[in-house]
Write an enzyme that holds these catalytic residues in place. Structure first.
Site, PDB file in Angstrom:
ATOM      1  N   PHE A 187      45.403  35.236  40.796  1.00  0.00           N
ATOM      2  CA  PHE A 187      45.190  36.671  40.616  1.00  0.00           C
ATOM      3  C   PHE A 187      45.958  37.161  39.396  1.00  0.00           C
ATOM      4  CE2 PHE A 187      48.928  36.168  43.233  1.00  0.00           C
ATOM      5  CZ  PHE A 187      49.823  37.105  42.728  1.00  0.00           C
ATOM      6  N   CYS A 188      45.534  38.327  38.889  1.00  0.00           N
ATOM      7  CA  CYS A 188      46.219  38.998  37.779  1.00  0.00           C
ATOM      8  C   CYS A 188      45.991  40.495  37.948  1.00  0.00           C
ATOM      9  CB  CYS A 188      45.727  38.486  36.434  1.00  0.00           C
ATOM     10  SG  CYS A 188      43.947  38.695  36.164  1.00  0.00           S
ATOM     11  N   THR A 189      46.336  41.284  36.957  1.00  0.00           N
ATOM     12  CA  THR A 189      46.290  42.742  37.102  1.00  0.00           C
ATOM     13  C   THR A 189      44.873  43.262  37.323  1.00  0.00           C
ATOM     14  OG1 THR A 189      48.191  42.893  35.616  1.00  0.00           O
ATOM     15  CG2 THR A 189      46.986  44.933  36.079  1.00  0.00           C
ATOM     16  N   ILE A 216      44.486  42.736  40.986  1.00  0.00           N
ATOM     17  CA  ILE A 216      45.360  43.493  41.883  1.00  0.00           C
ATOM     18  C   ILE A 216      44.887  44.938  42.010  1.00  0.00           C
ATOM     19  CG2 ILE A 216      47.733  44.294  42.244  1.00  0.00           C
ATOM     20  CD1 ILE A 216      48.535  41.858  40.366  1.00  0.00           C
TER      21      ILE A 216
END
Length: 305
Positions: A187-189, A216
């Protein structure tokens, strides 16, 4: 004053030199016409940006982009947008910049249009990360992971996304050989870094790779806090610094000397001088640097917001 919409977006769609030049020329005028501030990166592989302004103005600029770009149906080639809100401007100006990559990994062979991981919707994320056979990886940088992440995720402790491939080979591959997880979930922003990170891992024999659709920000917007596996705040690249689970500005601010996020306890430390130094950088800069930072901070304080 009405609340301002903040829209983070990207699309991997090929742009030739003429298309890139047209965007770089047209975007500032579109932004000015629609009272939009922010930053948009333009490269041969697509666009990546965050903009803010009146809701109608933001949507008008996004619609202009949709018209200008040859978008497709796949997730990575749509104009993927995450929206949130702010009570005041989160950017000082608008910039459209030409870049080699819209998110810089530095590996020319990586192409999400040819090879990308499996997308996981927020509603299915909890079951995936709760599975002990899943290795969960946070692809963001250390200053981002320091203020919030998913419970139990692996932190590569990178300072730049460019470091991810080297970390994968030096640390992740031995870990995979030792633990033999059935799958990787990353996952990332907002999703863009996972497009390239999952492409890199799948292209280099790391097995099954899944990633959180929309990142996220999408998860926080869709999953109730009482059901959430998220802990802390989510770092964002604008003047809000970090968002809480309600996608509202959190408690962190930014040290304008070193650029790292500060918690309330960091700001309460006796060494903290706003805009000049914090606990992370007190030994990093010279006296002349700090004098320059102080002058800059005084100018900021005198500038109307």
């Amino acid at each position: 004053m009405s609340r301002l919409q903040v829209a983070a977006f990207y699309a991997f769609t090929p742009l030739n030199e003429q298309q890139r030049a047209s965007l770089l020329s047209d975007l500032p005028d579109m932004a000015m016409t629609n009272s939009v501030l922010g930053s948009i990166l333009v490269a041969h592989e697509g666009v990546n940006g965050t903009i803010s302004g009146p809701e109608a103005g933001v949507e008008a600029l996004l619609q202009s982009l949709r018209t200008s770009l040859a978008l497709g149906c796949e997730h990575f080639e749509r104009l993927e947008v995450k929206r949130s809100w702010a009570d005041q401007a989160v950017f000082r100006r608008f910039k459209a910049r030409a870049k080699k990559e819209i998110v810089t990994m530095g590996v020319t062979s990586v192409n999400p249009r040819q090879n990308v991981g499996t997308y996981v919707d927020p509603k299915d994320w909890n079951d995936l990360v709760d599975d002990p056979d899943t290795l969960v990886i946070d692809t963001r940088n250390s200053y981002e992971t320091a203020i919030g992440s998913f419970e139990g995720s692996l932190d590569p402790s990178t300072e730049s996304f460019r470091d991810f491939p080297a970390w994968a080979e030096a640390s992740l591959r031995p870990l995979m050989n030792d633990q033999s997880p059935k799958r990787i979930a990353m996952f990332c922003t907002g999703g863009i870094r996972c497009e390239k990170a999952s492409s890199y891992l799948q292209s280099n024999g790391f097995g099954e790779v899944l990633h959180l659709r929309g990142g996220i920000l999408n998860y926080l917007g869709e999953i109730p806090e009482q059901e959430s596996r998220w802990q802390g705040e989510c770092f964002v690249f604008d003047q809000r610094v970090a968002l809480n689970h309600q996608l509202e500005p959190g408690v962190h601010s930014l040290c304008h000397a070193c650029g790292l996020p500060l918690s309330p306890s960091d700001r309460a430390d006796p060494s903290y001088i706003k805009g000049v130094q914090c606990i992370h950088c007190i030994d990093r800069f010279s006296e002349s640097d700090r004098a320059r930072f102080l002058m800059r901070q005084q100018q900021f304080d005198q500038t109307p917001t």
